[in-house]
Design a protein around this motif. Sequence first.
Motif, PDB file in Angstrom:
ATOM      1  N   ALA A 362       0.832  -1.208   0.000  1.00 58.21           N
ATOM      2  CA  ALA A 362       0.000   0.000   0.000  1.00 58.21           C
ATOM      3  C   ALA A 362       0.866   1.258   0.000  1.00 58.21           C
ATOM      4  O   ALA A 362       0.526   2.262  -0.648  1.00 58.21           O
ATOM      5  CB  ALA A 362      -0.937  -0.006   1.206  1.00 58.21           C
ATOM      6  N   TYR A 363       1.987   1.201   0.733  1.00 61.76           N
ATOM      7  CA  TYR A 363       2.918   2.340   0.708  1.00 61.76           C
ATOM      8  C   TYR A 363       3.489   2.526  -0.700  1.00 61.76           C
ATOM      9  O   TYR A 363       3.570   3.654  -1.209  1.00 61.76           O
ATOM     10  CB  TYR A 363       4.047   2.115   1.706  1.00 61.76           C
ATOM     11  CG  TYR A 363       5.145   3.148   1.609  1.00 61.76           C
ATOM     12  CD1 TYR A 363       4.976   4.428   2.121  1.00 61.76           C
ATOM     13  CD2 TYR A 363       6.347   2.852   0.976  1.00 61.76           C
ATOM     14  CE1 TYR A 363       5.976   5.383   2.020  1.00 61.76           C
ATOM     15  CE2 TYR A 363       7.358   3.787   0.868  1.00 61.76           C
ATOM     16  CZ  TYR A 363       7.165   5.063   1.391  1.00 61.76           C
ATOM     17  OH  TYR A 363       8.159   6.002   1.275  1.00 61.76           O
ATOM     18  N   GLY A 364       3.871   1.422  -1.345  1.00 64.12           N
ATOM     19  CA  GLY A 364       4.360   1.521  -2.714  1.00 64.12           C
ATOM     20  C   GLY A 364       3.296   2.055  -3.656  1.00 64.12           C
ATOM     21  O   GLY A 364       3.596   2.819  -4.585  1.00 64.12           O
ATOM     22  N   LEU A 365       2.040   1.684  -3.431  1.00 66.35           N
ATOM     23  CA  LEU A 365       0.942   2.173  -4.266  1.00 66.35           C
ATOM     24  C   LEU A 365       0.807   3.684  -4.181  1.00 66.35           C
ATOM     25  O   LEU A 365       0.458   4.348  -5.165  1.00 66.35           O
ATOM     26  CB  LEU A 365      -0.359   1.495  -3.838  1.00 66.35           C
ATOM     27  CG  LEU A 365      -1.579   1.713  -4.727  1.00 66.35           C
ATOM     28  CD1 LEU A 365      -1.413   0.980  -6.048  1.00 66.35           C
ATOM     29  CD2 LEU A 365      -2.851   1.247  -4.019  1.00 66.35           C
ATOM     30  N   SER A 366       1.098   4.241  -3.005  1.00 70.98           N
ATOM     31  CA  SER A 366       0.985   5.700  -2.835  1.00 70.98           C
ATOM     32  C   SER A 366       2.033   6.458  -3.637  1.00 70.98           C
ATOM     33  O   SER A 366       1.892   7.664  -3.850  1.00 70.98           O
ATOM     34  CB  SER A 366       1.111   6.062  -1.353  1.00 70.98           C
ATOM     35  OG  SER A 366       2.431   5.823  -0.886  1.00 70.98           O
ATOM     36  N   LEU A 367       3.080   5.779  -4.104  1.00 68.15           N
ATOM     37  CA  LEU A 367       4.129   6.440  -4.880  1.00 68.15           C
ATOM     38  C   LEU A 367       3.844   6.428  -6.374  1.00 68.15           C
ATOM     39  O   LEU A 367       4.520   7.132  -7.133  1.00 68.15           O
ATOM     40  CB  LEU A 367       5.482   5.750  -4.632  1.00 68.15           C
ATOM     41  CG  LEU A 367       5.929   5.624  -3.177  1.00 68.15           C
ATOM     42  CD1 LEU A 367       7.271   4.911  -3.109  1.00 68.15           C
ATOM     43  CD2 LEU A 367       6.016   6.991  -2.515  1.00 68.15           C
ATOM     44  N   ALA A 368       2.867   5.648  -6.812  1.00 73.33           N
ATOM     45  CA  ALA A 368       2.558   5.544  -8.236  1.00 73.33           C
ATOM     46  C   ALA A 368       1.827   6.788  -8.709  1.00 73.33           C
ATOM     47  O   ALA A 368       1.126   7.458  -7.947  1.00 73.33           O
ATOM     48  CB  ALA A 368       1.709   4.302  -8.497  1.00 73.33           C
ATOM     49  N   ARG A 369       2.026   7.102  -9.986  1.00 73.22           N
ATOM     50  CA  ARG A 369       1.273   8.219 -10.574  1.00 73.22           C
ATOM     51  C   ARG A 369      -0.223   7.979 -10.452  1.00 73.22           C
ATOM     52  O   ARG A 369      -0.988   8.894 -10.181  1.00 73.22           O
ATOM     53  CB  ARG A 369       1.635   8.373 -12.054  1.00 73.22           C
ATOM     54  CG  ARG A 369       3.036   8.916 -12.308  1.00 73.22           C
ATOM     55  CD  ARG A 369       3.237   9.168 -13.780  1.00 73.22           C
ATOM     56  NE  ARG A 369       4.553   9.711 -14.058  1.00 73.22           N
ATOM     57  CZ  ARG A 369       4.974  10.060 -15.257  1.00 73.22           C
ATOM     58  NH1 ARG A 369       4.165   9.914 -16.301  1.00 73.22           N
ATOM     59  NH2 ARG A 369       6.181  10.551 -15.438  1.00 73.22           N
ATOM     60  N   ARG A 370      -0.608   6.742 -10.711  1.00 70.37           N
ATOM     61  CA  ARG A 370      -2.014   6.377 -10.559  1.00 70.37           C
ATOM     62  C   ARG A 370      -2.072   5.002  -9.932  1.00 70.37           C
ATOM     63  O   ARG A 370      -1.469   4.056 -10.429  1.00 70.37           O
ATOM     64  CB  ARG A 370      -2.736   6.353 -11.900  1.00 70.37           C
ATOM     65  CG  ARG A 370      -4.252   6.267 -11.739  1.00 70.37           C
ATOM     66  CD  ARG A 370      -4.950   6.036 -13.046  1.00 70.37           C
ATOM     67  NE  ARG A 370      -4.687   7.062 -14.024  1.00 70.37           N
ATOM     68  CZ  ARG A 370      -5.308   7.123 -15.211  1.00 70.37           C
ATOM     69  NH1 ARG A 370      -6.219   6.217 -15.516  1.00 70.37           N
ATOM     70  NH2 ARG A 370      -5.005   8.067 -16.076  1.00 70.37           N
ATOM     71  N   GLY A 371      -2.760   4.899  -8.828  1.00 74.50           N
ATOM     72  CA  GLY A 371      -2.877   3.628  -8.130  1.00 74.50           C
ATOM     73  C   GLY A 371      -4.287   3.408  -7.632  1.00 74.50           C
ATOM     74  O   GLY A 371      -4.928   4.343  -7.128  1.00 74.50           O
ATOM     75  N   VAL A 372      -4.782   2.193  -7.785  1.00 73.02           N
ATOM     76  CA  VAL A 372      -6.135   1.848  -7.338  1.00 73.02           C
ATOM     77  C   VAL A 372      -6.042   0.580  -6.508  1.00 73.02           C
ATOM     78  O   VAL A 372      -5.460  -0.420  -6.954  1.00 73.02           O
ATOM     79  CB  VAL A 372      -7.086   1.626  -8.524  1.00 73.02           C
ATOM     80  CG1 VAL A 372      -8.440   1.135  -8.033  1.00 73.02           C
ATOM     81  CG2 VAL A 372      -7.243   2.912  -9.319  1.00 73.02           C
ATOM     82  N   ARG A 373      -6.579   0.629  -5.311  1.00 76.16           N
ATOM     83  CA  ARG A 373      -6.637  -0.564  -4.452  1.00 76.16           C
ATOM     84  C   ARG A 373      -8.004  -1.207  -4.612  1.00 76.16           C
ATOM     85  O   ARG A 373      -9.035  -0.622  -4.242  1.00 76.16           O
ATOM     86  CB  ARG A 373      -6.382  -0.196  -3.004  1.00 76.16           C
ATOM     87  CG  ARG A 373      -6.469  -1.399  -2.085  1.00 76.16           C
ATOM     88  CD  ARG A 373      -5.824  -1.165  -0.760  1.00 76.16           C
ATOM     89  NE  ARG A 373      -5.788  -2.382   0.034  1.00 76.16           N
ATOM     90  CZ  ARG A 373      -5.009  -2.570   1.073  1.00 76.16           C
ATOM     91  NH1 ARG A 373      -4.191  -1.604   1.453  1.00 76.16           N
ATOM     92  NH2 ARG A 373      -5.028  -3.702   1.739  1.00 76.16           N
ATOM     93  N   HIS A 374      -8.007  -2.388  -5.153  1.00 76.36           N
ATOM     94  CA  HIS A 374      -9.266  -3.079  -5.427  1.00 76.36           C
ATOM     95  C   HIS A 374      -9.771  -3.780  -4.179  1.00 76.36           C
ATOM     96  O   HIS A 374      -8.999  -4.370  -3.420  1.00 76.36           O
ATOM     97  CB  HIS A 374      -9.068  -4.098  -6.546  1.00 76.36           C
ATOM     98  CG  HIS A 374     -10.289  -4.910  -6.845  1.00 76.36           C
ATOM     99  ND1 HIS A 374     -11.392  -4.382  -7.463  1.00 76.36           N
ATOM    100  CD2 HIS A 374     -10.576  -6.219  -6.599  1.00 76.36           C
ATOM    101  CE1 HIS A 374     -12.301  -5.317  -7.595  1.00 76.36           C
ATOM    102  NE2 HIS A 374     -11.839  -6.443  -7.075  1.00 76.36           N
ATOM    103  N   SER A 375     -11.075  -3.714  -3.972  1.00 70.68           N
ATOM    104  CA  SER A 375     -11.715  -4.456  -2.889  1.00 70.68           C
ATOM    105  C   SER A 375     -12.417  -5.666  -3.490  1.00 70.68           C
ATOM    106  O   SER A 375     -13.012  -5.585  -4.575  1.00 70.68           O
ATOM    107  CB  SER A 375     -12.722  -3.585  -2.137  1.00 70.68           C
ATOM    108  OG  SER A 375     -13.736  -3.117  -3.008  1.00 70.68           O
ATOM    109  N   ALA A 376     -12.347  -6.790  -2.794  1.00 71.48           N
ATOM    110  CA  ALA A 376     -12.869  -8.046  -3.333  1.00 71.48           C
ATOM    111  C   ALA A 376     -14.332  -7.954  -3.786  1.00 71.48           C
ATOM    112  O   ALA A 376     -14.689  -8.495  -4.829  1.00 71.48           O
ATOM    113  CB  ALA A 376     -12.683  -9.166  -2.317  1.00 71.48           C
TER     114      ALA A 376
END
Length: 681
Positions: A362-376
């Motif tokens: 999740a920390y790495g996701l915050s560094l991406a230009r665009r990041g989406v955390r999918h929920s099941a």
Amino acid sequence: MANIFTLKKSVLSYLNASGGLKKLAEDCESFNDPQHNEAVYRFCITVNPSDVIEVDPELGNCILHEPLRATALFQSVCFTAMKKLAIVEKIHTECQVNVILKLTHLPPFPEYALDLAGFPRMPHSMRPVLVEGLVIATTRVTKYTRGARFLCSNDHCPFSSGFHTIRVHVPGATESVTVRNDFICMACTSPLREDVKFRVLGDKQLVELIHVDALNVLRAHQQRSLRYQSLTLFLRDELCNVMSIGQLYRVIGIPAHVQRSTNITWSVEANSVQPWEPEYPHEISGKFKKLFKATRDSPWKFSAVVTHCFGLDVAPPGLFNTLKLSLLLSLVQTGADAKNTVFNLDLLVTADDKLILDRLMAYGLSLARRGVRHSAPGEMFASLSRDEHGAGTANIHAGSALLATGGICMLGDLSGFTKDKLDAIQSALDSRTVSISIPGKKYGEDVDQHLCFPVLCSFWALTDSTHTPRRSGRACDTALGAAEMGAIPPQLADSFGLVVQCMDHAGKQAAIAQTVHSLQQAMQPGLNLYHALADFSSEDYKELVAHAQSLQVDLSAGAQLMIHGYYMASRTVRSLSHSIKMSVASIKLLISLAEAHCKLSLRRQVLEEDAVIAVLLCENSVTLKHGASVLVIPPDAMFPSDLGDANGLLKRDQTLNQLHQDILRFIHAYAPRADAHFAEE
């Protein structure tokens, strides 16, 4: 009247200077076809407001603030030019000329920009505005009435024949405004009837646009009291299908209040559309510049220190370094070009304790230009609903993967996914496309329709690692293979490019270090617990990732030979020992890993040392999927010692140099003619 004449004269001067008259004549040639007989003839004229203002400031002001009036001026001038030059004989009245002014840009002032994050919207006049945002939904292309001819029902009225009463679509108008059965003649007030054979149809598509900052909510950041609302765009004719789900665009359009029954909706009629990408910082921080200068003596030291200091808010230094490096490589290799996803890095992580790893990802996701955390429970790719603007067609909504276009889609723990969703993920990973079926009967069509959308993101996922007792011989290979990936099917694990296993090699000592770290962070959040290490902030890492993504790299001859040689040798060995055929995807993975390490090291040429890192990661990944080969690589080969001081970095370089020689010997033993085959290819 004198003012109108002056404006028309300015219009003629601009059309003559900009080549508009020449294009008008070329467009008219297609209308002289005897088979082409319509009531309304459409002409698109490109208008540069800056050039118009130089010709006549009043005309420029009219275009920017009274577009309907400006359109009428251009329509009158174009009709007069056609009649004077006799370039088309089918146009008899001015109302048959449907002019569309295509603006190239708007002045760079706040008054001409519409911020999608600024609500509530205040009433806007019918003037062009600039909108920037992300496409989250789109409809299929449907038809609308571009223009229609009406005749007076009174046979003695002069308007009972000819082309005197022509109704054309204007921005914000619904279908009933253009065509219905209660119009009356302006000459004799008799009812008008439509001449249906002269109705002109055009293409229409609806698109939903939202502020790009709305994606921060999908990263699972801390929620704030903000509400993001989408905006409906109307695309017509040549603009249909120019906007893709998940992409960013800059749109010039005219706001309109569309009334349907008792409801009034606020929308924008698109005038021009251009792809858009927000500006990102491409300069690295002074701390990383200093580190880069201090580690120039080794091709591996810079990336090692960057990895060692990554995510110190989540995990202490020295833990999960292979995963940290893999996350960084995936970040810098994803998003540089959303249309070129051949070398994207998809990552599957296997572990017993997934909580800390989930936080690290999740920390790495915050560094991406665009990041989406999918929920099941959410939609992974796309969903359907009925359009609410009267078209009656299907509205296609983007799921997590499409919203993450050009970035990272974090799937999280795959144990909560159903078999159907796991199969859909595998299909998307293999084909890099997703298809959706639209039932025709439900959405007003005669036949069902199947649409395909490209999947332009990288996937990160977690799964359980089920330990089995180690035994000698072949069973040891099985313990390192797909059997230790929990409930994940082996085919799905194969579809992920890179598999990383996070094992607890340090035993209780690592568990105690992680526990102490978590407690200290909970009691004193944000405090630097490791003063001996460089204090790199999240913003520093964002700048580093953005800069690394922008680098264009080339493969050196040495790197190409090592990648090709390892692939041939590994294919030979595994086909004999495990009956496994190494696919071409393995070469893509090797090239992607080597390029990513080169970018992370801030170089523009992929060296043989970058290929060494790629081979080590790939070999460990293939071992986890299919078992070990004669090239025995320890799981922690890339980080054999603590990197907190110069001695640790030196020891790591020595280990990597030794592994470099092992890889060369492996290639020489099992692919002795790799260089010859490479030259032939």
